[in-house]
Write an enzyme that holds these catalytic residues in place. Structure first.
Site, PDB file in Angstrom:
ATOM      1  CB  ALA A  75     -17.765  -9.884  10.722  1.00 19.07           C
TER       2      ALA A  75
ATOM      3  N   GLY B 225     -14.362  -7.558   7.236  1.00 17.62           N
ATOM      4  CA  GLY B 225     -13.436  -7.600   8.369  1.00 17.62           C
ATOM      5  C   GLY B 225     -12.097  -8.238   7.999  1.00 17.62           C
TER       6      GLY B 225
ATOM      7  CD  GLU C 147     -13.527  -3.491   8.416  1.00 13.96           C
ATOM      8  OE1 GLU C 147     -14.069  -4.567   8.764  1.00 13.96           O
ATOM      9  OE2 GLU C 147     -13.997  -2.375   8.688  1.00 13.96           O
TER      10      GLU C 147
ATOM     11  CD  GLU D 155     -17.672  -4.682   5.422  1.00 16.55           C
ATOM     12  OE1 GLU D 155     -17.467  -4.280   4.258  1.00 16.55           O
ATOM     13  OE2 GLU D 155     -16.758  -5.052   6.182  1.00 16.55           O
TER      14      GLU D 155
END
Ligand code: CAA
Ligand code: NAI
Length: 698
Positions: A62, A101, A104, A125
């Site tokens: 992200a 992310g 992911e 994270e």
């Protein structure tokens, strides 16, 4: 600008993300990705899809800079669910780094083919004070097993492609062109039902008994603070009992809660502050770096050997020079012992340790340093000796070599003045143990050349350190603040807070180690010698009485089995009534009435003394930014990253105005040592913050 390009290779659509520098999954990239998948799904000529990234990155996750703003559609979790739901086989061609992310996203693809040299795969994270928020806590345990996922998510550790394949994260490791390998892999899947990890249910029998309880019990002193690790463990446990959609909903709720925590804000601040520290004003990418291939160190004591190890571990050939064979042998033995211990602990292979040792040249001849591109002096802390050495190095070192001193207190300008090339002289102030501590204070003397500063910063990165610029003053940035902090600790001792209460309060707050325990570890004789040289008077002399007496009792800290505490053979500290009695007696003879000091007052006084001195340092231009000061404290002084640093605490927890009021109240009570920094007074009056001041300098 974020772009997504689709190229057809036969009936396989290759979708490539391009969003420099790290392919962060910001809003623009997510919009383009969704469009690309919609188009590939709608195209009857496409039978399978490959997703990859450009450059060294698949995706670093992200976009952290978007965290403070409201999220915009398409949200990443929904985009990943949408990719997983595709009826055409989707293969991630993991060309490089896939973090957060980014990983992911790869987990939402039905298969993963990784380049052999992809080294950074992980869900980091937790290091930002949050938990994976796009299905990572749900899909990773389904892919690699609960125990492995728990380990990866709660540490944020990176693994490489080979390890990824070993644990079941990666289906295939590609030796050559990863996209070609992924296209071939995708073709083999055409016509087969896609393998969707999210649809799998976890076999509870595969989970070791008590796994989650044990994980929760070990959160205690987690480097990310108390909130995110627990949330991550809870979310992974949910994955073991709930279908994906429900588990992911729990994850998302926890993600929102952790994102708002002050700990997450502090850790994210630290992430950017660390990168900002590498930017030196006025020194742009146009400044050409000096070529540093070989390193020489003078002095094979505590620091020389630690610094040497840092360079050897990073692959540099190293010459180390001592005055006597005995000192040289001792230093070399210390380096070898540490390398061997690293092998035993699994931090390096035997071959690596051998290779590093082979790059070490021990010598008794200063002239051996004539080939070094960088020379670091780490001899005794004595100005006359350092001056003599720099005059000699000036004659010996090759033209253009960087000549550095590791002094922790002496005037680098005066040392540089002993040479005819002060532009090549810089302070490289490492912290003990230098092979482990991440901080490197790069002391810019009056005449240090810009390319020497830039090269020093680049070297710091190469040897895994965080370089931060400091100016010349007594103690530079970190130790000057530490002196104020230590001074307050001594004041509190006399006022009635016993060593275990001071250390206990600060450790419970998150400091890696309390200041008195650190003193015992580092050796109390170091400070003693400095105090004796300085011939202290007034309050400073009073505050020196307890630590001086402790040293004069032969208690130098852990190395003599006793200091502020007693140490048994297990090296665990034990409260010593003799020290408590000494402190009481000294207080009595100084007519200081003792009282119990509450833990929150101990923490507040330490923090405010640190920040007040930090503000003076900032105002004097010794530190470039308040955030640089925080980065020093996080990386060199055991300050918990989830607390942001002393300056961040004033901005975000105490408040500038409240800090000013408290400091003034302490000044009224205790006098001159609490004199308020003019900068804090100014900022409090203007409603300003350190962060706003830093932003103005950008
Ligand atoms: N978002 C925004 N910017 C990022 C970023 C991210 N995720 N990762 C790196 N950057 C920026 C850096 O700030 C830096 O910017 P400047 O050049 O302006 O200073 C630039 O990209 C290059 O980064 P580095 O200097 O750190 O480069 P590197 O090659 O040494 O390291 C890296 C690269 C390993 C990816 C490192 O940057 C890193 O660890 N990034 C963070 C990765 C991360 O934590 N990802 C998870 C994000 S949270 C998430 O994904 C939540 C979720 O589940 C939805
Ligand atoms: P140390 O006493 O462990 O080592 C100094 C070494 O230098 C000794 O082995 C000595 O034999 C050698 N030496 C003396 N004169 C020499 C010469 N002319 N040529 C070659 N070698 C010579 O001291 P330590 O702790 O390693 O400190 C070294 C420097 O690092 C000092 O300037 C100190 O202030 C600084 N420093 C120390 C830190 C610490 O925590 N110990 C932290 C940061 C900096």
């Amino acid at each position: 600008m974020a772009t997504v390009e689709t190229q057809k290779q036969g009936d396989v659509a290759v979708i490539r993300m391009d969003n420099p520098p790290v392919n962060a999954l910001g809003h623009g990239l997510r919009v383009e990705l969704e469009k690309a998948f919609d188009a590939a799904d709608a195209d009857a000529g496409v039978k399978a899809i490959v997703l990859t990234g450009s450059g060294r990155f698949f995706s670093a996750g992200a976009d952290i800079t978007e965290f403070r703003a409201p999220m915009k559609e398409p949200f990443l979790p929904r985009l990943i669910d949408r990719i997983e739901a595709s009826n055409k086989p989707v293969v991630a061609a993991v060309n490089g780094t896939a973090l957060g992310g980014g990983l992911e996203l790869a987990l939402g693809c039905h298969y993963r083919v990784a380049a052999k040299d992809a080294r950074q795969l992980g869900l980091p994270e937790i290091k930002l004070g949050i938990l994976p928020g796009a299905g990572g806590t749900q899909r990773l345990p389904r892919a690699v097993g609960v125990e492995q996922a728990l380990q990866l998510i709660t540490t944020g550790a990176f693994i490489d492609a080979a390890k990824g394949a070993a644990v079941g994260l990666i289906d295939k490791v590609a030796d050559g062109d990863v996209v070609a390998a992924a296209v071939a892999f995708a073709k083999e899947q055409v016509g087969k039902p896609p393998r969707r990890i999210g649809e799998k249910m976890i076999d509870k029998a595969s989970i070791p008994a008590g796994l989650f309880e044990k994980a929760r019990a070990s959160i205690g002193r987690h480097p990310s603070g108390p909130v995110a690790p627990k949330a991550a463990i809870d979310a992974i446990e949910a994955a073991t009992v709930l279908p994906l959609a429900e588990g992911a909903a729990r994850e998302r709720q926890a993600f929102a809660e952790t994102s708002g925590s002050p700990y997450a804000r502090a850790l994210q601040y630290a992430f950017f502050a660390e990168r900002q520290a590498a930017n030196l004003p006025g020194i742009g990418p146009d400044v050409k770096l000096r070529d540093v291939k070989t390193v020489g160190i003078l002095g094979a004591g505590t620091m020389g050997t630690g610094i040497g190890l840092a360079f050897l571990n990073a692959g540099f050939p190293l010459t180390i020079v001592e005055t006597t064979q005995e000192a040289l042998d001792k230093g070399v033995a210390r380096i070898k012992d540490t390398l061997d211990a690293n092998v035993k602990r699994g931090r390096a292979t035997e071959a690596q340790a051998k290779e590093r040792m082979a790059k070490l040249t021990p010598s008794l001849e200063l002239e051996e340093l004539s080939n070094s591109d960088l020379v670091i002096e780490a001899v005794f802390e004595n100005m006359a000796l350092k001056k003599e050495i720099f005059a000699k190095l000036d004659r010996i070192a090759k033209p253009g070599a960087i000549i550095a001193t590791n002094t922790s207190t002496l005037d680098v300008n005066a040392i540089a003045a002993e040479t005819k090339r002060p532009q090549d002289v810089v302070g490289l102030h490492f912290f003990s143990p230098a092979n482990i501590m991440r901080l490197l204070e790069i002391v810019r003397a009056e005449k240090t050349a810009p390319d020497v500063m830039a090269t020093s910063m680049a070297i710091a990165k190469k040897i895994g350190k965080v370089g931060v610029q400091a100016g010349v003053c007594d103690g530079f940035v970190g130790n000057r603040m530490l002196a104020a902090y230590g001074n307050e600790v001594q004041a509190m001792n006399l006022e009635g807070a016993m060593p275990q209460e001071i250390d206990g309060a600060l450790e419970a707050w998150g400091m890696a180690m309390g200041p008195l325990a650190v003193g015992d570890l580092a050796g109390l004789d170091v400070g003693y010698r400095v105090r004796k040289e300085r011939k202290l008077t007034g309050e400073a002399a009073q505050f020196a009485r307890v630590p001086d007496k402790i040293v004069e009792m032969g208690r130098l800290g852990q190395k003599t089995g006793a200091g502020y505490y007693k140490y048994g053979s297990d090296r665990k500290r034990q409260v010593d009534p003799e020290i408590e009695a000494l402190i009481r007696a000294e207080a009595e003879s100084l007519q200081i009435k003792q009282r119990p000091i509450p833990a929150d007052e101990i923490v507040e006084r330490c923090l405010l003394r640190l920040a007040n001195e930090g503000a003076k340092i900032l105002d004097e231009g010794i530190a470039l930014r308040a955030s640089d000061i925080d980065i020093m404290y996080l990386n060199g002084y055991g300050f918990p990253a989830w607390r942001g640093g002393p300056m961040w605490q004033v901005d975000n927890v105490i408040g500038m105005k409240a800090a000013a009021e408290k400091i003034k109240a302490y000044e009224a009570k205790y006098g001159a040592r609490w004199k308020i920094a003019p900068l804090i007074e100014r900022l409090a009056a203007e409603g300003g913050t350190f962060a706003a001041l830093d932003a103005k300098k950008k």
